[in-house]
Scaffold this active site. Structure first.
Site, PDB file in Angstrom:
ATOM      1  N   PHE A 222       0.809  -1.227   0.000  1.00 25.22           N
ATOM      2  CA  PHE A 222       0.000   0.000   0.000  1.00 25.22           C
ATOM      3  C   PHE A 222       0.840   1.274   0.000  1.00 25.22           C
ATOM      4  O   PHE A 222       0.354   2.341   0.395  1.00 25.22           O
ATOM      5  CB  PHE A 222      -0.980   0.006   1.187  1.00 25.22           C
ATOM      6  N   GLU A 226       7.356   1.122  -0.308  1.00 22.54           N
ATOM      7  CA  GLU A 226       7.995   1.752  -1.455  1.00 22.54           C
ATOM      8  C   GLU A 226       9.376   2.248  -1.031  1.00 22.54           C
ATOM      9  O   GLU A 226      10.366   2.008  -1.700  1.00 22.54           O
ATOM     10  CB  GLU A 226       7.135   2.915  -1.972  1.00 22.54           C
ATOM     11  N   ARG A 304       2.140  15.384  -5.586  1.00 20.41           N
ATOM     12  CA  ARG A 304       0.865  14.808  -6.020  1.00 20.41           C
ATOM     13  C   ARG A 304      -0.313  15.477  -5.313  1.00 20.41           C
ATOM     14  O   ARG A 304      -1.400  15.583  -5.875  1.00 20.41           O
ATOM     15  CB  ARG A 304       0.831  13.289  -5.862  1.00 20.41           C
ATOM     16  N   ARG A 336      -1.213   4.554  -0.626  1.00 23.87           N
ATOM     17  CA  ARG A 336      -2.250   4.548  -1.663  1.00 23.87           C
ATOM     18  C   ARG A 336      -2.895   5.928  -1.865  1.00 23.87           C
ATOM     19  O   ARG A 336      -3.612   6.419  -0.992  1.00 23.87           O
ATOM     20  CB  ARG A 336      -3.315   3.532  -1.275  1.00 23.87           C
ATOM     21  N   PHE A 338      -1.042   8.602  -2.430  1.00 25.91           N
ATOM     22  CA  PHE A 338       0.223   9.333  -2.469  1.00 25.91           C
ATOM     23  C   PHE A 338       0.037  10.857  -2.366  1.00 25.91           C
ATOM     24  O   PHE A 338       0.532  11.610  -3.177  1.00 25.91           O
ATOM     25  CB  PHE A 338       0.922   8.970  -3.797  1.00 25.91           C
ATOM     26  N   GLU A 706      -4.859   3.040  -7.154  1.00 23.72           N
ATOM     27  CA  GLU A 706      -5.107   4.100  -6.193  1.00 23.72           C
ATOM     28  C   GLU A 706      -6.455   4.830  -6.330  1.00 23.72           C
ATOM     29  O   GLU A 706      -7.053   5.194  -5.312  1.00 23.72           O
ATOM     30  CB  GLU A 706      -3.965   5.134  -6.266  1.00 23.72           C
TER      31      GLU A 706
HETATM   32 MO1  MOS Z   1       2.154   3.920  -4.008  1.00 24.89          MO
HETATM   33  S1  MOS Z   1       1.307   5.084  -2.533  1.00 24.89           S
HETATM   34  O1  MOS Z   1       2.487   5.073  -5.199  1.00 24.89           O
HETATM   35  O2  MOS Z   1       3.474   3.061  -3.378  1.00 24.89           O
END
Ligand code: MOS
Length: 750
Positions: A222, A226, A304, A336, A338, A706
């Site tokens: 989610f 990252e 974003r 999710r 972002f 997303e």
């Molecule tokens: Mo997603 S929030 O772009 O890893």
């Protein structure tokens, strides 16, 4: 078609990090983290802990051979703090032992002395003191200062949204082991294997080709994996490298919740200006992003927020500023949406405020301002293939919003303690990484002699079904059964320099790279077929595992064709590169064409509120969503349901609470409530709007990860409407999440 993993998931045979058989002599690591939020570290003494039997090593910043920095965008985050700590939970040392219990015992023997410094957790206070992670940014369009005088109505207010715990079922973890010639292999639960590889190399002071990162799948991410999977992976790698032994780290839930960042809380001041006929002609906002103690992905998330700060509306005059504020909390991170949900919540609050003051339903204002073909977004891109109007119309056609409103007002007119409410939530979400250079991917395809196919890409399977979509791409191009295809693990030695699987773009980027590779192989196979059947290549095609010549099926099967190609020494391997065309963005003027396309949709959310208790039920989430030409509606609907649920959780019950001293109070599953089956909406109905889909989406099937999250925002405003029905003098404060406690306070105590 179902997810290719569904059987192995359901039978418990899918392999997650903790299921990987470990090598003999594997050690286990636990993290020693800062007990204070902001302080000078005057002493860190690990000698007592080190002498505990079974302890194989304790590593601090002093043991790092390369550069002690794990920052992905800004180099401002050490792996292990040295002379200062900036948040509670910040790693100071890694204890490595034969088993986790011994390692945990040693934690208690580590001595730390600190001199505490001022703690700031409030982003507005941080901004006042000039504590910013990066310089503030502003997106604007038209003439905002001139526009206010044209407005018939101007309203102002404040809106705040809270953090959110990712709560991936699989916590952060990694398994690293040394191999010959100073190399290291890492199994990591990460969305970004290349980032893990790059940071490990930097930290160990070795070249990237010595570090191999491999990912089979993640048990949820989610966005939480990252950037923030990196620290744990690099710690495991450091210990493995120093000890020349295999080292595994799996954070337990409490450690994971305490140490890792969450969705960014935001607090914002808005101003909205409308004409007599409900046209929004001016909108300005100043937003304070609570970034935590290091930049992490905050700069990209802030961007974003700016891109989506006007959601699905065309507003000719705007000015939106975001301050990314440095506070003494764990660095907040991707989640999710972002930053888009946070920005969209503010414009929706502004519209709700205007509606409240004007005494009209918010959806009248929403609908009157939807973006249409050719409108310019704040960031300079022209809106193309806009479907939000159609989504809204179809929502009304399928579900009859007026009828729902009538039913609700009839229900609310009765003398009882329940009230219902409805809100509509339109969504417009841009697809592409806003950092243009990240929009690239590669795929490596092997066709084996027996006709089976192995696919490697940079995409990470994290439960979202990207591997299924990729398998479909190859199966479609070769016209073979899905059983012939295997998705290999994501591995930095097979596919290099990958972007993280994020920004809803995993299937588009990796799928398009895969499509190029498969098409290239198809041409080769067709030329072999043409030779075999003595015809031109244009006359040959592959259909349902057979060679078809001039529209007539032959006896040559897929397997025979592959075998023939191999014997003719034709390469059955292809490696392709894809980068999204047309996109660019110029940060010096904050204008460009950053997105390949936009995803649109609209949802109506209805709720029933128990006005005695403050508890509520989400009744219906009714959606019309533009999937483009979906290649897998089972998976896409799964993303809709999951996204809606997670969005509702963020807006209603999930409450990340930290004390003013930076202590996370909601650090267990008993103090942090996530939606369960009892809090699920009674009905989630999603109609796919029929569209041809954009060319830049894989097989014209739009990204879906997303966008549906934001439908959950509707739950907040539906609840507000239910409260207002019970207590008409209620003036909404836009303070999410709207937990039952908060609802009760507003019903009786506001
Ligand atoms: Mo997603 S929030 O772009 O890893």
């Amino acid at each position: 078609m179902n997810n290719i993993d569904s059987v192995s998931h359901a039978t418990g045979r899918s392999v997650y990090l903790d299921d990987i058989p470990v090598l003999k002599n594997t050690l286990h690591g636990v993290v020693f983290d800062s007990p204070v939020p902001h302080a000078k570290v005057t002493l860190l003494d690990v000698t007592g802990a080190k002498s505990l039997p079974g302890i194989e090593g304790i590593f601090t910043w002093r043991d790092i051979p390369g550069i002690n920095d794990i920052g992905g965008i800004v180099p401002d985050e050490p792996l292990f703090a040295s002379d200062e700590v900036h948040y509670r939970g910040q790693p100071l040392a890694l204890v490595v032992a034969a088993d986790e219990h011994i390692a945990r015992k040693a934690l208690e023997l580590i001595k730390i002395e600190t001199v505490e410094l001022e703690v700031i957790t409030d982003p507005r206070k941080a901004q006042e003191k000039g504590l910013l992670l990066i310089p503030s940014r502003t997106f604007s369009m038209g003439d905002i200062s001139g526009a206010w005088s044209e407005c018939d109505h101007i309203f102002e207010g404040t809106a705040s949204s809270g953090g959110q715990e990712h709560l991936y079922l699989e916590t952060q973890g990694a398994y690293a082991y040394p191999s010959e010639n100073g190399c290291i292999k890492i199994h990591s639960s990460t969305q970004g294997p290349t980032l893990v590889q790059k940071v490990t190399a930097r930290l160990l002071g070795i070249p990237m080709n010595r570090v191999e990162v491999d990912v089979t799948r993640l048990g949820g991410a989610f966005g939480g994996k990252e950037d923030q999977a990196t620290a744990v992976a690099v710690m495991a790698a450091l210990a493995a490298y120093r000890l020349q032994r295999p080292v595994k780290i799996t954070l337990n839930r409490n450690d994971d919740m305490r140490m890792t960042g969450k969705r960014h809380p935001y607090t914002s001041d808005f101003r909205i200006g409308l004409t007599q006929d409900c046209k929004i002609i001016a909108y300005s906002a100043v937003m304070y992003q609570n970034g935590g103690a290091a930049a992490d992905l905050s700069p990209a998330i802030m961007e974003r927020t700016l891109f989506h700060s006007t959601n699905a509306y065309y507003i000719p005059n705007t000015e939106v500023t975001v301050h990314s504020c440095r506070t003494n909390l764990p660095p907040n991170t991707a989640f999710r949406g972002f930053g888009a949900p946070q920005g969209m919540f503010v414009i929706e609050a502004a519209i709700a405020k205007a509606a409240e003051e004007l005494g009209i339903p918010a959806h009248l204002i929403q609908q009157a301002n939807l973006v249409s073909e050719g409108d310019e977004f704040q960031y300079g891109q022209e809106a193309e293939n806009v479907t939000i109007g159609k989504c809204w119309e179809n929502l009304d056609k399928k579900f009859n919003l007026t009828k729902i409103e009538k039913e609700i007002s009839h229900f609310n007119s009765k003398d009882h303690f329940c009230r219902r409410g409805m809100a509509v939530m339109p969504v417009c979400f841009g697809v592409s990484f806003t950092n243009t250079s990240m929009n690239q991917a590669r795929a490596l395809v092997h066709i084996y002699q027996d006709g089976s196919i192995g696919i490697s890409t940079g995409a990470i399977e994290m439960g979202q079904g990207v591997n299924t979509k990729l398998a479909q791409v190859a199966a479609t191009v070769f016209s073979v059964g899905i059983k012939r295809i295997k998705l290999e693990s994501t591995n930095t030695s097979r596919v290099a320099n990958t972007s993280p699987t994020a920004a809803s773009s995993g299937a588009d980027l990796n799928g398009n790279a895969l499509l190029l590779a498969c098409n290239e192989l198809l041409v080769r196979l067709k030329s072999v077929a043409a030779l075999m059947h003595d015809c031109s290549i244009e006359d040959a095609e592959l259909l349902k595992e057979k060679v078809v010549i001039k529209g007539v099926a032959t006896d040559t099967t897929w397997e025979m064709l592959v075998q023939a190609a191999f014997l003719k020494r034709v390469s059955l391997t292809e490696n392709s590169h894809y980068c999204t065309p047309e996109i660019f963005f110029d940060k010096t003027v904050e204008k460009g064409h950053p997105f390949a396309y936009h995803v649109y949709g609209a949802a109506a959310v209805t709720v029933t509120l128990d006005c005695l208790r403050g508890t509520y039920k989400i009744d219906d989430v009714l959606i019309v969503h533009d999937f483009g030409n979906s290649i897998n509606l089972v998976i896409d609907n799964g993303q809709i349901e999951g996204g809606v649920m997670q969005g509702i959780g963020w807006m209603t019950m999930e409450e990340v609470v930290s004390s003013d001293e930076g202590r996370l109070l909601s650090d267990t599953l008993s103090t942090y409530k996530v939606p369960d089956i009892y809090s699920a909406p009674s009905r989630v109905v999603c109609y796919a709007l029929e569209t041809s889909g954009p060319e830049l989406a894989i097989f014209r099937s739009k990204a879906v990860g997303e966008p549906p999250f934001m439908y959950g925002i509707g739950a907040f405003f539906a609840l507000c409407n239910a409260v207002k029905s019970f207590k008409p003098e209620f003036k909404t404060d836009y303070d999410a999440p709207l937990t039952p406690e908060k609802v009760l306070m507003r019903l009786y105590n506001h």
